[in-house]
Design a protein around this motif. Structure first.
Motif, short mmCIF file in Angstrom:
data_model
loop_
_atom_site.label_atom_id
_atom_site.label_comp_id
_atom_site.label_asym_id
_atom_site.label_seq_id
_atom_site.Cartn_x
_atom_site.Cartn_y
_atom_site.Cartn_z
N TYR A 86 -10.82 37.77 -30.50
CA TYR A 86 -9.72 37.26 -29.68
C TYR A 86 -8.45 38.02 -30.05
O TYR A 86 -7.97 37.93 -31.18
N PRO A 87 -7.88 38.78 -29.11
CA PRO A 87 -6.77 39.67 -29.46
C PRO A 87 -5.49 38.95 -29.85
O PRO A 87 -4.65 39.52 -30.56
N MET A 96 -5.33 36.20 -31.62
CA MET A 96 -5.54 35.45 -32.86
C MET A 96 -5.56 36.39 -34.05
O MET A 96 -6.06 37.52 -33.96
N THR A 97 -5.05 35.93 -35.18
CA THR A 97 -5.14 36.70 -36.41
C THR A 97 -6.57 36.72 -36.91
O THR A 97 -7.45 36.01 -36.38
N VAL A 98 -6.81 37.52 -37.94
CA VAL A 98 -8.13 37.57 -38.55
C VAL A 98 -8.55 36.17 -39.01
O VAL A 98 -9.67 35.72 -38.74
N ARG A 99 -7.65 35.47 -39.70
CA ARG A 99 -7.98 34.12 -40.17
C ARG A 99 -8.29 33.19 -38.99
O ARG A 99 -9.27 32.44 -39.03
N GLN A 100 -7.50 33.28 -37.94
CA GLN A 100 -7.71 32.39 -36.79
C GLN A 100 -9.02 32.70 -36.07
O GLN A 100 -9.69 31.79 -35.58
N ASN A 101 -9.40 33.98 -36.01
CA ASN A 101 -10.69 34.33 -35.42
C ASN A 101 -11.83 33.70 -36.20
O ASN A 101 -12.80 33.19 -35.61
N MET A 102 -11.72 33.72 -37.53
CA MET A 102 -12.77 33.12 -38.36
C MET A 102 -12.74 31.60 -38.26
O MET A 102 -13.80 30.95 -38.22
N LEU A 117 -11.58 41.26 -46.75
CA LEU A 117 -10.66 40.98 -45.66
C LEU A 117 -9.39 40.26 -46.11
O LEU A 117 -8.49 40.03 -45.29
N ASP A 118 -9.28 39.90 -47.39
CA ASP A 118 -8.13 39.12 -47.84
C ASP A 118 -6.78 39.73 -47.46
O ASP A 118 -5.89 39.01 -46.99
N PRO A 119 -6.58 41.06 -47.60
CA PRO A 119 -5.27 41.63 -47.23
C PRO A 119 -5.02 41.66 -45.72
O PRO A 119 -3.92 41.97 -45.29
N LEU A 120 -6.05 41.35 -44.92
CA LEU A 120 -5.96 41.51 -43.47
C LEU A 120 -5.86 40.18 -42.73
O LEU A 120 -5.75 40.16 -41.50
N LEU A 121 -5.90 39.06 -43.42
CA LEU A 121 -6.04 37.76 -42.77
C LEU A 121 -4.92 37.43 -41.80
O LEU A 121 -5.12 36.71 -40.83
N ALA A 122 -3.73 37.97 -42.05
CA ALA A 122 -2.59 37.65 -41.18
C ALA A 122 -2.42 38.66 -40.04
O ALA A 122 -1.51 38.51 -39.22
N ARG A 123 -3.26 39.66 -39.97
CA ARG A 123 -3.11 40.70 -38.94
C ARG A 123 -3.83 40.31 -37.65
O ARG A 123 -4.83 39.58 -37.66
N LEU A 124 -3.34 40.90 -36.55
CA LEU A 124 -4.02 40.80 -35.27
C LEU A 124 -5.05 41.92 -35.14
O LEU A 124 -4.91 42.97 -35.81
N PRO A 125 -6.08 41.76 -34.32
CA PRO A 125 -7.08 42.82 -34.16
C PRO A 125 -6.50 44.18 -33.80
O PRO A 125 -7.00 45.21 -34.24
N ALA A 126 -5.42 44.20 -33.02
CA ALA A 126 -4.82 45.48 -32.63
C ALA A 126 -4.24 46.24 -33.81
O ALA A 126 -4.01 47.46 -33.73
N GLN A 127 -4.00 45.55 -34.91
CA GLN A 127 -3.44 46.17 -36.11
C GLN A 127 -4.52 46.63 -37.08
O GLN A 127 -4.20 47.04 -38.21
N LEU A 128 -5.78 46.59 -36.66
CA LEU A 128 -6.90 46.93 -37.53
C LEU A 128 -7.59 48.20 -37.06
O LEU A 128 -7.57 48.54 -35.87
#
Length: 368
Positions: free
Chosen positions: A87-88, A90-96, A123-134
């Motif tokens: 889901y674009p 949602m953050t990584v945490r929200q997707n999970m 994935l810990d450093p990425l939990l607050a990022r959006l998919p577009a930032q990955l």
């Protein structure tokens, strides 16, 4: 965890049948790869297991329970797609977290699950990022994490590495292998990439035109291909094929063509008849340059030399026959030179030209 049974499963779209009576048993905790070219029915078979495609005939069971008519949410499966499907907004945490909503877990338990899987996948450093930032590799790890937090009984992977570059593909492939070792969950993995199949699978299922051609461990399908399709699909570079005619004699049989003759090893005794049209298969790695004073089996002209660092691929011609040898890079010959070669005995394969079936695979399997 659970076993999976696919029993005589058929998929048709009107008068067009694309999967023809597939039978496959997958043990609890087994990593099975469905391998084949585009259009062979492997993804359709996976989608039928997932419940994303209705079956036209047969039955599918997971953990001993028939699930053919159950919706995907009731099959205790999780699927990882080629295109990540995150889901674009949602953050990584929200997707999970979203993947856990149907389970209605208490918040502390859900957070503990996410923390565990996030730590396993880095994935810990990425939990607050959006998919577009990955990056692509990070997105695929998030997709895997979203599937893993659900603790499914069966993981389904649909060509998950296809969108990654070569280096990331190797990295994520290793991560998938490590995760399977840690979790021990049943995995069905679809790919057209034989390297993924050979390195990941406990068992490979090779498909063509909606049918299973061969099932076996990676070493079995490589060393004992049952037909010409499997022989040429597995292995890089592909197996060399030589059109030959069988000659049967009391002192030993051989296969011959216009330009050379190959004595048949004793293990092939009784497999051919006089004058039979056969195809001799030899993998490039089983072709060797002859040593000084050694009688060559075949003389060939060097047409192209591909230097690959440790090894070299040599494109060769002998009369109308074109073939490839894979040799140590330090031994590579000059282009346009003529060289003597021999075939290593254990690497010889024999196929009936008319049917395409192996003449030696079943006998060697019984003896091995």
């Amino acid at each position: 965890m659970a076993s999976v049974s696919i029993s005589n499963v058929v998929k048709s779209y009107g008068s067009l049948t694309v999967v023809h009576g597939v039978d496959l048993d997958i043990d609890d905790g087994e990593f099975v790869v469905l391998l084949g070219p585009s259009g062979c029915g492997k993804t359709t078979t996976l989608r039928m297991v997932a419940g994303l495609e209705d079956i036209s005939g047969g039955a599918i069971s997971i953990g001993g329970q028939i699930v053919s008519d159950k919706p995907p949410k009731d099959r205790k499966i999780a699927m990882v797609f080629q295109n990540y499907a995150l889901y674009p907004h949602m953050t990584v945490r929200q997707n999970m977290e979203f993947a856990l909503r149907p389970q209605k877990l208490p918040k502390p338990e859900a957070e503990a699950k996410i923390a565990k899987i996030s730590g396993m996948l880095g994935l810990d450093p990425l939990l607050a990022r959006l998919p577009a930032q990955l990056s692509g590799g990070q997105r695929q790890r998030v997709a895997m994490g979203r599937a893993m937090v659900r603790t499914p009984e069966v993981f389904l992977f649909d060509e998950p590495l296809s969108n990654l570059d070569a280096k990331l593909r190797t990295q994520v492939r290793m991560e998938i292998a490590k995760l399977h070792k840690q979790l021990g969950t049943t995995v069905i993995y679809v790919t057209h990439d034989q390297v993924e199949a050979m390195t990941l699978a406990d068992k490979i299922v090779i498909m063509r035109d909606g049918r299973i051609e061969q099932i076996g461990k990676p070493e079995e399908v490589f060393l004992r291909p049952r037909n010409l399709f499997v022989a040429t699909f597995i292995g890089t570079p592909s197996m060399n094929l030589f059109k030959m005619t069988a000659k049967v004699a009391p002192g030993g049989s051989a296969v011959v063509c216009q330009d050379f003759s190959v004595p048949l090893p004793a293990r092939f005794e009784g497999l051919v008849r006089e004058g039979q049209a056969v195809t001799l298969g030899v993998r490039p790695s089983d072709i060797r340059l002859v040593a000084a004073g050694e009688q060559p089996l075949i003389n060939a002209k060097v047409e192209v030399v591909e230097y690959l660092g440790v090894e070299a691929l040599i494109d060769l011609r002998c009369g109308p026959q074109e073939f490839i040898a894979q040799i140590p890079a330090g031994m590579r010959p000059a282009v346009d030179s003529s060289i003597g070669l021999t075939f290593e005995n254990p690497g010889l394969h024999l196929f009936d030209t008319e049917t395409g079936n192996s003449l030696n695979a079943n006998k060697e399997h019984a003896n091995g």
